[in-house]
Scaffold this motif. Structure first.
Motif, short mmCIF file in Angstrom:
data_model
loop_
_atom_site.label_atom_id
_atom_site.label_comp_id
_atom_site.label_asym_id
_atom_site.label_seq_id
_atom_site.Cartn_x
_atom_site.Cartn_y
_atom_site.Cartn_z
N ARG A 1 39.70 19.71 30.89
CA ARG A 1 38.87 20.30 29.77
C ARG A 1 37.79 21.57 29.84
NH1 ARG A 1 36.78 15.17 31.94
NH2 ARG A 1 35.33 15.96 32.16
N ALA A 2 38.45 22.33 31.02
CA ALA A 2 37.57 23.55 31.48
C ALA A 2 38.45 24.71 31.41
CB ALA A 2 37.13 24.13 33.59
N LEU A 3 39.59 24.40 31.34
CA LEU A 3 40.90 24.82 30.46
C LEU A 3 41.48 25.53 29.05
CD1 LEU A 3 43.99 24.88 33.01
CD2 LEU A 3 42.32 26.17 33.21
N GLU A 4 41.14 24.83 28.66
CA GLU A 4 40.61 23.75 27.16
C GLU A 4 39.39 24.68 26.59
OE1 GLU A 4 42.06 22.69 23.33
OE2 GLU A 4 43.40 22.40 25.20
N SER A 5 38.24 24.85 27.44
CA SER A 5 37.11 25.07 26.61
C SER A 5 37.39 26.66 26.66
CB SER A 5 35.27 24.38 27.15
OG SER A 5 35.49 23.48 27.20
N GLN A 6 38.21 26.79 27.31
CA GLN A 6 38.13 28.70 27.47
C GLN A 6 39.14 29.10 26.34
OE1 GLN A 6 38.05 30.29 31.57
NE2 GLN A 6 37.60 28.53 31.73
N GLU B 1 52.25 22.60 27.45
CA GLU B 1 51.09 22.74 26.33
C GLU B 1 51.22 21.66 25.76
OE1 GLU B 1 48.70 24.40 23.42
OE2 GLU B 1 49.57 24.97 25.63
N LEU B 2 51.93 20.83 25.76
CA LEU B 2 51.73 19.61 25.17
C LEU B 2 51.39 18.74 25.62
CD1 LEU B 2 52.29 17.53 22.41
CD2 LEU B 2 54.61 16.82 24.13
N LEU B 3 50.95 18.65 26.96
CA LEU B 3 50.83 17.76 27.80
C LEU B 3 49.45 17.99 27.50
CD1 LEU B 3 49.90 15.32 29.88
CD2 LEU B 3 50.80 16.94 31.14
N ASN B 4 48.51 19.03 27.84
CA ASN B 4 47.27 19.34 27.40
C ASN B 4 46.51 19.35 26.53
OD1 ASN B 4 46.52 21.85 29.86
ND2 ASN B 4 48.71 22.71 29.80
N VAL B 5 47.73 19.73 25.16
CA VAL B 5 46.74 19.11 24.45
C VAL B 5 46.78 17.99 23.93
CG1 VAL B 5 47.63 19.31 21.41
CG2 VAL B 5 48.07 21.20 22.37
N MET B 6 47.53 16.86 24.24
CA MET B 6 47.65 15.36 23.93
C MET B 6 46.09 15.25 24.70
SD MET B 6 51.11 14.45 24.92
CE MET B 6 51.04 12.51 24.70
N ARG B 7 46.17 15.12 26.31
CA ARG B 7 44.96 14.99 27.16
C ARG B 7 43.66 15.07 26.77
NH1 ARG B 7 43.24 10.99 30.18
NH2 ARG B 7 42.09 11.67 28.51
N ASN B 8 43.74 16.86 26.10
CA ASN B 8 42.32 17.36 25.20
C ASN B 8 42.22 16.38 24.18
OD1 ASN B 8 41.08 18.57 27.57
ND2 ASN B 8 42.88 19.97 26.68
N LEU B 9 43.33 15.96 23.19
CA LEU B 9 42.55 15.31 22.05
C LEU B 9 42.73 14.07 21.98
CD1 LEU B 9 45.81 16.53 19.12
CD2 LEU B 9 43.60 16.34 18.95
N PHE B 10 43.11 13.19 22.90
CA PHE B 10 42.18 11.78 23.56
C PHE B 10 40.61 11.91 23.80
CE2 PHE B 10 44.67 9.06 25.71
CZ PHE B 10 45.44 8.71 24.74
N THR B 11 39.96 13.09 24.51
CA THR B 11 39.12 12.96 24.64
C THR B 11 37.64 13.67 23.70
OG1 THR B 11 39.09 14.39 26.75
CG2 THR B 11 37.25 14.62 25.97
N ARG B 12 38.67 14.99 22.32
CA ARG B 12 37.97 15.16 21.21
C ARG B 12 38.05 13.38 20.32
NH1 ARG B 12 40.64 18.52 16.68
NH2 ARG B 12 41.76 17.20 16.11
N GLU B 13 39.25 13.31 20.95
CA GLU B 13 39.51 11.68 19.37
C GLU B 13 37.68 10.84 19.85
OE1 GLU B 13 40.13 10.63 17.00
OE2 GLU B 13 40.46 13.26 16.53
N PHE B 14 37.45 10.53 21.32
CA PHE B 14 36.87 9.57 22.16
C PHE B 14 35.32 10.21 21.57
CE2 PHE B 14 40.11 7.43 25.19
CZ PHE B 14 39.49 5.99 24.54
N ASP B 15 35.42 11.34 21.23
CA ASP B 15 33.63 11.95 20.89
C ASP B 15 33.73 11.35 19.56
OD1 ASP B 15 33.70 13.00 23.56
OD2 ASP B 15 33.33 15.03 22.39
N ARG B 16 34.45 11.23 18.75
CA ARG B 16 35.58 11.42 17.34
C ARG B 16 33.93 10.11 17.66
NH1 ARG B 16 37.39 8.82 13.59
NH2 ARG B 16 39.67 8.54 15.24
N TYR B 17 34.68 9.00 18.15
CA TYR B 17 34.97 7.87 17.80
C TYR B 17 32.67 6.97 18.46
CZ TYR B 17 38.70 5.01 17.14
OH TYR B 17 40.20 4.89 16.67
N ALA B 18 32.37 7.82 19.34
CA ALA B 18 31.09 8.16 19.73
C ALA B 18 30.73 8.79 18.53
CB ALA B 18 31.48 8.82 21.11
N ARG B 19 30.13 9.88 18.37
CA ARG B 19 29.73 10.43 17.14
C ARG B 19 29.92 9.29 15.98
NH1 ARG B 19 32.82 14.82 18.60
NH2 ARG B 19 30.47 16.75 19.47
#
Length: 278
Positions: free
Chosen positions: A23-28, A60-78
């Motif tokens: 998440r830290a790497l992605e956020s930058q 790169e694919l692993l990074n995208v998939m990991r952070n997409l997971f997090t974004r989707e969980f955020d979306r479900y919560a919202r």
């Protein structure tokens, strides 16, 4: 700040460092899928030891998939909070994630619980501060019953249970027991978790074979509908996969889209557990 390994974290608990680092790497990135400034601060300033994490090859694919997971969980919560402004949300296996700040801090009526093992919550308190107001910390295993009393105290308010990359570390018997317990003790609750197929669990353990995180993944499933056979009142509402909707960061991997749609690997599943009382 020199890196110091938090000795009270080990085994599954220490895996929290992997998504935190990612998440830290992605956020930058300028095209970041999520923004988590607390993750950046923890990676750059906390003194936590990420040496084992840095040894894991992260294409790169692993990074995208990991952070997409997090974004989707955020979306479900919202989405849940949008439907139920007085919701109760339990983030199971919260680690050092700041999801409350990302999705619920401005929602006046939401009661939010971050739940994790006692050593993780102790570290969270040390690095991120104490709970307060509508934000609460629960220091126990999700497999214990003690935390359910806090959640049931808010009944009949709608409840959302989020478990991002948690159940894969349990046995099937443990997941089944937990799901049935949630259905009985928090009727009508919605549960969102990610599920891995047997081959993916094998591949994930093999991928991490040279690290301290080897062999920790255990539970797998073929289809989300399997859970509906565990007992009455368990209903699959929807599921999400990586190529289900357009995503620019996946454009270079679009040749994989057909395979993902056919075999549906590493999905996020959204269930309703029983019917709410009244």
């Amino acid at each position: 700040m020199p890196e110091t390994k938090p000795e009270r974290l080990s085994g599954v608990a220490e895996t929290l460092l992997i998504p935190l680092y990612m998440r830290a790497l992605e956020s930058q990135r300028p095209d970041a899928l999520i923004r988590d400034e607390k993750a950046v601060a923890l990676v750059t300033q906390s003194g936590l030891d990420f040496s084992q994490v840095r040894q894991i090859r992260m294409p790169e694919l692993l990074n995208v998939m990991r952070n997409l997971f997090t974004r989707e969980f955020d979306r479900y919560a919202r989405d849940f909070i949008g439907r139920y402004p007085e919701a109760v949300v339990v983030h199971i296996g919260c680690g050092l994630d700041s999801r409350f700040d990302r999705v619920a801090a401005r929602d006046t009526y939401v009661e939010w619980y971050d739940l994790d093992l006692p050593d993780v919550i102790a570290l969270r308190r040390e690095l991120l501060g104490e709970a307060g107001g509508r934000y609460h910390l629960l220091a126990c295993s999700v497999l214990e019953d003690v935390w359910l009393d806090a959640v049931k105290g808010h009944s009949p308010r709608p409840c959302l249970l989020l478990a991002e990359t948690v159940f894969v570390y349990f046995t099937e018997a443990q997941v089944r027991s937990l799901v049935l317990k949630l259905r009985d003790h928090v009727p009508g609750a919605e549960l969102v978790f990610d599920g891995w197929r047997p081959f993916e669990v094998w591949l994930g353990n093999r991928y991490l074979a040279g690290s301290l995180y080897a062999g920790l993944m255990r539970w797998s499933l073929w289809r989300g509908q399997e859970l509906e056979g565990w007992g009455s009142g368990i209903h699959l509402l929807d599921e999400w996969g990586f190529f289900d909707r357009p995503e620019p960061r996946l454009d270079r991997f679009r040749w994989m889209a057909l395979l993902f749609r056919l075999f549906k690997p590493m999905r996020i599943f959204h269930f309703q557990l029983g019917e709410a009382a009244g």
